[in-house]
Design an enzyme around this catalytic site. Sequence first.
Site, PDB file in Angstrom:
ATOM      1  N   TYR A 165       0.845  -1.203   0.000  1.00 20.98           N
ATOM      2  CA  TYR A 165       0.000   0.000   0.000  1.00 20.98           C
ATOM      3  C   TYR A 165       0.882   1.254   0.000  1.00 20.98           C
ATOM      4  O   TYR A 165       0.697   2.167  -0.808  1.00 20.98           O
ATOM      5  CB  TYR A 165      -0.919  -0.038   1.228  1.00 20.98           C
TER       6      TYR A 165
HETATM    7  N1  LIG Z   1      -9.079   7.179   6.378  1.00 26.74           N
HETATM    8  C1  LIG Z   1      -7.868   7.546   6.747  1.00 26.74           C
HETATM    9  O1  LIG Z   1      -7.586   7.681   7.954  1.00 26.74           O
HETATM   10  C2  LIG Z   1      -6.835   7.813   5.713  1.00 26.74           C
HETATM   11  C3  LIG Z   1      -7.147   7.886   4.378  1.00 26.74           C
HETATM   12  N2  LIG Z   1      -6.185   8.151   3.451  1.00 26.74           N
HETATM   13  C4  LIG Z   1      -6.532   8.239   2.026  1.00 26.74           C
HETATM   14  O2  LIG Z   1      -7.637   9.115   1.848  1.00 26.74           O
HETATM   15  C5  LIG Z   1      -8.519   8.608   0.848  1.00 26.74           C
HETATM   16  C6  LIG Z   1      -9.915   8.414   1.417  1.00 26.74           C
HETATM   17  O3  LIG Z   1      -9.861   7.561   2.548  1.00 26.74           O
HETATM   18  P1  LIG Z   1     -11.139   6.743   3.052  1.00 26.74           P
HETATM   19  O4  LIG Z   1     -12.372   7.531   2.817  1.00 26.74           O
HETATM   20  O5  LIG Z   1     -10.809   6.264   4.410  1.00 26.74           O
HETATM   21  O6  LIG Z   1     -11.123   5.510   2.042  1.00 26.74           O
HETATM   22  P2  LIG Z   1     -12.088   4.234   2.056  1.00 26.74           P
HETATM   23  O7  LIG Z   1     -11.201   3.034   2.072  1.00 26.74           O
HETATM   24  O8  LIG Z   1     -13.127   4.332   3.110  1.00 26.74           O
HETATM   25  O9  LIG Z   1     -12.856   4.387   0.655  1.00 26.74           O
HETATM   26  C7  LIG Z   1     -12.178   4.393  -0.549  1.00 26.74           C
HETATM   27  C8  LIG Z   1     -13.117   4.198  -1.714  1.00 26.74           C
HETATM   28  O10 LIG Z   1     -12.315   3.633  -2.745  1.00 26.74           O
HETATM   29  C9  LIG Z   1     -13.099   2.739  -3.493  1.00 26.74           C
HETATM   30  N3  LIG Z   1     -12.290   1.645  -4.033  1.00 26.74           N
HETATM   31  C10 LIG Z   1     -11.565   0.721  -3.372  1.00 26.74           C
HETATM   32  N4  LIG Z   1     -11.004  -0.151  -4.237  1.00 26.74           N
HETATM   33  C11 LIG Z   1     -11.394   0.242  -5.473  1.00 26.74           C
HETATM   34  C12 LIG Z   1     -11.175  -0.271  -6.770  1.00 26.74           C
HETATM   35  N5  LIG Z   1     -10.470  -1.389  -7.000  1.00 26.74           N
HETATM   36  N6  LIG Z   1     -11.730   0.377  -7.815  1.00 26.74           N
HETATM   37  C13 LIG Z   1     -12.484   1.485  -7.622  1.00 26.74           C
HETATM   38  N7  LIG Z   1     -12.744   2.007  -6.413  1.00 26.74           N
HETATM   39  C14 LIG Z   1     -12.198   1.385  -5.346  1.00 26.74           C
HETATM   40  C15 LIG Z   1     -14.141   2.171  -2.528  1.00 26.74           C
HETATM   41  O11 LIG Z   1     -15.309   1.977  -3.302  1.00 26.74           O
HETATM   42  P3  LIG Z   1     -16.533   0.982  -2.860  1.00 26.74           P
HETATM   43  O12 LIG Z   1     -16.858   1.402  -1.442  1.00 26.74           O
HETATM   44  O13 LIG Z   1     -17.619   1.322  -3.817  1.00 26.74           O
HETATM   45  O14 LIG Z   1     -16.002  -0.394  -2.951  1.00 26.74           O
HETATM   46  C16 LIG Z   1     -14.279   3.243  -1.450  1.00 26.74           C
HETATM   47  O15 LIG Z   1     -15.484   3.951  -1.548  1.00 26.74           O
HETATM   48  C17 LIG Z   1      -7.897   7.311   0.347  1.00 26.74           C
HETATM   49  O16 LIG Z   1      -7.156   7.551  -0.820  1.00 26.74           O
HETATM   50  C18 LIG Z   1      -7.005   6.905   1.499  1.00 26.74           C
HETATM   51  O17 LIG Z   1      -5.935   6.065   1.112  1.00 26.74           O
HETATM   52  C19 LIG Z   1      -4.876   8.323   3.798  1.00 26.74           C
HETATM   53  C20 LIG Z   1      -4.517   8.247   5.099  1.00 26.74           C
HETATM   54  C21 LIG Z   1      -5.457   8.034   6.173  1.00 26.74           C
HETATM   55  N1  LIG Z   2      -8.266   3.597   1.577  1.00 29.01           N
HETATM   56  C1  LIG Z   2      -7.945   3.709   2.859  1.00 29.01           C
HETATM   57  N2  LIG Z   2      -6.729   4.097   3.221  1.00 29.01           N
HETATM   58  C2  LIG Z   2      -6.430   4.208   4.526  1.00 29.01           C
HETATM   59  C3  LIG Z   2      -7.383   3.903   5.511  1.00 29.01           C
HETATM   60  C4  LIG Z   2      -8.651   3.479   5.096  1.00 29.01           C
HETATM   61  O1  LIG Z   2      -9.550   3.186   5.923  1.00 29.01           O
HETATM   62  N3  LIG Z   2      -8.893   3.388   3.777  1.00 29.01           N
HETATM   63  N4  LIG Z   2      -7.057   4.037   6.823  1.00 29.01           N
HETATM   64  C5  LIG Z   2      -5.896   4.395   7.227  1.00 29.01           C
HETATM   65  C6  LIG Z   2      -5.722   4.477   8.736  1.00 29.01           C
HETATM   66  O2  LIG Z   2      -6.570   5.414   9.284  1.00 29.01           O
HETATM   67  C7  LIG Z   2      -4.375   4.849   9.236  1.00 29.01           C
HETATM   68  O3  LIG Z   2      -4.007   6.103   8.752  1.00 29.01           O
HETATM   69  C8  LIG Z   2      -4.319   4.835  10.771  1.00 29.01           C
HETATM   70  O4  LIG Z   2      -4.731   3.661  11.311  1.00 29.01           O
HETATM   71  C9  LIG Z   2      -4.809   4.672   6.268  1.00 29.01           C
HETATM   72  N5  LIG Z   2      -5.209   4.596   4.900  1.00 29.01           N
END
Ligand SMILES: NC(=O)C1=CN([C@@H]2O[C@H](COP(=O)(O)OP(=O)(O)OC[C@H]3O[C@@H](n4cnc5c(N)ncnc54)[C@H](OP(=O)(O)O)[C@@H]3O)[C@@H](O)[C@H]2O)C=CC1
Ligand SMILES: Nc1nc2c(c(=O)[nH]1)N=C([C@H](O)[C@@H](O)CO)CN2
Length: 255
Positions: A165
């Site tokens: 990742y």
């Molecule tokens: N949440 C956090 O604490 C953190 C988040 N981030 C980054 O911020 C962004 C948003 O995070 P967050 O809202 O938590 O993400 P989530 O994991 O909750 O959601 C990501 C979305 O990506 C979609 N997705 C996953 N795999 C695929 C695929 N193969 N093709 C198309 N769509 C796909 C999913 O769609 P579906 O639901 O329809 O399957 C989902 O709605 C991400 O890029 C994440 O990496 C970075 C650090 C920390």
């Molecule tokens: N696509 C996602 N990316 C990440 C997620 C997630 O839920 N979906 N979560 C994290 C964590 O919050 C991490 O930052 C701390 O545990 C990171 N990326």
Amino acid sequence: MQIEPNPKGVIVITGAGQRVGLHCAIALLQQGYQIAVSYRKESAGIKALRSAGAHCIYADFQSLNDIAAFVEALAVYPTIRALIHNASSWQPDPPLHQRQPSGSVLGQLQQDAKVFDAMQQVHARAPFLLNRALLPQLTVGTEPTDIVHLTDFVASVGSSKHQAYAASKAALENLTLSLARKLAPGVKVNAIAPALLMFNEGDDAAYREKALAKSLMATAPGPDEVLNSLLYLLHSRYITGRVLALDGGRHLKLP
Ligand SMILES: NC(=O)C1=CN([C@@H]2O[C@H](COP(=O)(O)OP(=O)(O)OC[C@H]3O[C@@H](n4cnc5c(N)ncnc54)[C@H](OP(=O)(O)O)[C@@H]3O)[C@@H](O)[C@H]2O)C=CC1
Ligand SMILES: Nc1nc2c(c(=O)[nH]1)N=C([C@H](O)[C@@H](O)CO)CN2
């Protein structure tokens, strides 16, 4: 068929069915932008976005056919104001294998490669392909447009449990730099690199405490932090090729 341009423009957000993507899509719709999103799951969020007027297009970004169909569906928009790459899958690396004398090496490699390839496909290959395919619509007008890559704090420091990742998010950060060089001044290209934003449902109290303690700010700020950064980038006429750190000072926290 082409759709009449919305005066504020069209913003494309990938993976907007939940959490950060959904929050930003709803807020930007409320600000008057036309919103087009990708989704895989027909979630409550996608139903709500559709009823609010967003254009919701199915696409799994591991599939080239789906990426092509997504680009074709977006051809109804003569211009695109911003392309936000939010779609992401936070897959852990498979456990390290204990080599068995009779075990299949190929089977183990296949298991590892599946995760590595999935991470690269979703976080690096799909944004690379979409940026190139949608470039004509991003470069129509005279005002600069935006590409924004959602990366992660771990892209710059690595991660012991999410190596594949982290490597794929680092690839996306590097694409930010190359593309900013290539596309200026017509398109600004930036990344937003969050550390912890929000917890997942199954995260227990011990995990939450440990995760919160990693940053100076010791909080999970939620999706509004990303929305604010997006708006900052959209309103800027000067920022390009930058990685905006949303990390609560985590870079200063000694191990
Ligand atoms: N949440 C956090 O604490 C953190 C988040 N981030 C980054 O911020 C962004 C948003 O995070 P967050 O809202 O938590 O993400 P989530 O994991 O909750 O959601 C990501 C979305 O990506 C979609 N997705 C996953 N795999 C695929 C695929 N193969 N093709 C198309 N769509 C796909 C999913 O769609 P579906 O639901 O329809 O399957 C989902 O709605 C991400 O890029 C994440 O990496 C970075 C650090 C920390
Ligand atoms: N696509 C996602 N990316 C990440 C997620 C997630 O839920 N979906 N979560 C994290 C964590 O919050 C991490 O930052 C701390 O545990 C990171 N990326």
